[in-house]
Design a protein around this motif. Sequence first.
Motif, short mmCIF file in Angstrom:
data_model
loop_
_atom_site.label_atom_id
_atom_site.label_comp_id
_atom_site.label_asym_id
_atom_site.label_seq_id
_atom_site.Cartn_x
_atom_site.Cartn_y
_atom_site.Cartn_z
N VAL A 226 0.84 -1.21 0.00
CA VAL A 226 0.00 0.00 0.00
C VAL A 226 0.87 1.25 0.00
O VAL A 226 0.62 2.21 -0.74
N SER A 242 -4.65 3.64 -1.04
CA SER A 242 -5.91 2.98 -1.43
C SER A 242 -5.71 1.47 -1.48
O SER A 242 -4.58 0.97 -1.50
N LEU A 243 -6.84 0.78 -1.49
CA LEU A 243 -6.81 -0.68 -1.51
C LEU A 243 -8.07 -1.18 -2.19
O LEU A 243 -9.19 -0.95 -1.68
N GLN A 248 -6.78 -6.67 -2.05
CA GLN A 248 -7.02 -7.34 -0.76
C GLN A 248 -6.91 -8.85 -0.94
O GLN A 248 -6.32 -9.55 -0.12
N TYR A 253 -6.25 -10.68 2.62
CA TYR A 253 -6.75 -9.67 3.56
C TYR A 253 -7.83 -10.24 4.47
O TYR A 253 -8.78 -10.88 4.02
N SER A 258 -5.97 -3.61 7.64
CA SER A 258 -5.50 -2.29 7.24
C SER A 258 -5.70 -1.25 8.34
O SER A 258 -5.51 -0.06 8.13
N ARG A 278 -10.70 2.40 0.79
CA ARG A 278 -10.67 0.93 0.74
C ARG A 278 -12.01 0.38 0.25
O ARG A 278 -13.05 0.70 0.81
#
Length: 345
Positions: A226, A242-243, A248, A253, A258, A278
Motif C-alpha cells: 500500500v 488505497s486498496l 485485498q 486480507y 488495514s 478501501r
Amino acid sequence: MLTKVIEQAKIDRFARWMGHAERIVIVAHVAPDGDAIGSSLGLWHFLNSQEKTANVIVPNAFPDFLRWMPGSKDVLLYDRYKEFADKLIAEAEIICCLDFNALSRIDAMADAIKAAKGKKILIDHHLYPEEFCDITISHPTISSTSELVFRLICRMGYFNEITKQGAECIYTGMMTDTGGFTYNSNNREIYFIISELLSKGIDKDDIYRKVYNTYSESRLRLMGYVLSQMRVYPDYHAALISLTKNEQGRFNYIRGDSEGFVNIPLSIKDVVFSCFLREDTEKPMIKVSLRSVGTFPCNQLAAEFFNGGGHLNASGGEFYGTMDEAKRVLERALEKFKPLLNAKG
Ligand code: 5GP
Ligand code: MN
C-alpha cells in the motif's frame, strides 16, 4: 484530583437508575474499535461487580487485536445473534450507548434500540450528538469514551470497584483513541487516570504490545505494498493510499488488516492530511478514512465530499462509485480545501 467534567445531575440520575435496574445492555458503534470495545467492557466489568446482568452488543465483528481483552468473548455480535440480541435489548431496563453520536452509527441495530422501552444513556465524545437518549453525556474535548466511563464510575463513588480487568479495558480505549498517546493527548488528567489504572495492576507496556505488535506477516506485506503505491500531493500537504478488493485478495486480507494504515502518511514531513480509500468487501462502497494533524478539519471534508463526519483530526465516510471516481472526488476536495491545507498551524 480530576476536574468534574460530567454534570453532577446526570451522574446522580444514572446512579438512581442503576440502583433499581437488573438488566442492562451496552451498545457500541459498527466496526467497533479499541475505544468502542474498551469503554463497553470497562463499563461491563463494573456493572458485573454490582451484580447486574449486563450484556455488551455490537453491530458486527471487531478486530482480532482486541480479542485478548477480558470479557471480549462475551461480546454479542448483532449480525450473528440478532434474535437473542433483540430480546436482550427489548427486555433491558437501561441501555448504555457508548462511543457513537447517532443511531445511524449502529447500522442494523438502530431500529431495535430506537424501539426499546428501557431508559437510555449516551456516553460519547463525538461532535453533535443526536437526541435519542434520556441522559446525554457528550464531551467532544475528552479524547476517548473509555476516559468518560472511568470518570463516570469514579464520580458515582466506585473507584474501588474497578477491577484489574476493567482497568485494562479502559486503558486500551484511552490508548487506541489517542494513537498510543500521540494525539489528542495533552490533557494532563489523562496521565492522572493512567496512574490510577496502574494502581489496579495493569501492565500498560504489555497492553501496547498486544494491541499494536501482534499482526500477521501478510498484514505487514500488505502495508509495504500500500505504501509503495501511495500518492503524495506536496502542493496540498496531503497523501492518499488505497486498496481495491482485488489487491485485498492478493494479500489474503482479513478484516482489520488495514487498521492504522491511514495514519502512516502523516509521518512524512509537511504532510498534514491523509486519506485512505478501501473497497469494502461486504457493501458495494468505498470506505473513506481521513486523518489530519494540527488544525485541518477532516470532519468538514468528510461531511462535504464523502457523506461522513467524525472528529477534527480523525473522520470517515462512505463513497458509492468506483475507486477512480473516489480519487477524483478527493482531488476536488483537496482543491477546495487548499487554503486550509496550506494554512500554518
Ligand atoms: P475510521 O477512519 O477509524 O474508520 O474512523 C475515524 C472516525 O471517523 C470514527 O471514530 C468516526 O468518528 C468517524 N467516521 C468514520 N466513518 C464514518 C462515517 O461513515 N460517518 C460518520 N459520520 N463518521 C464516520
Ligand atoms: Mn472513541
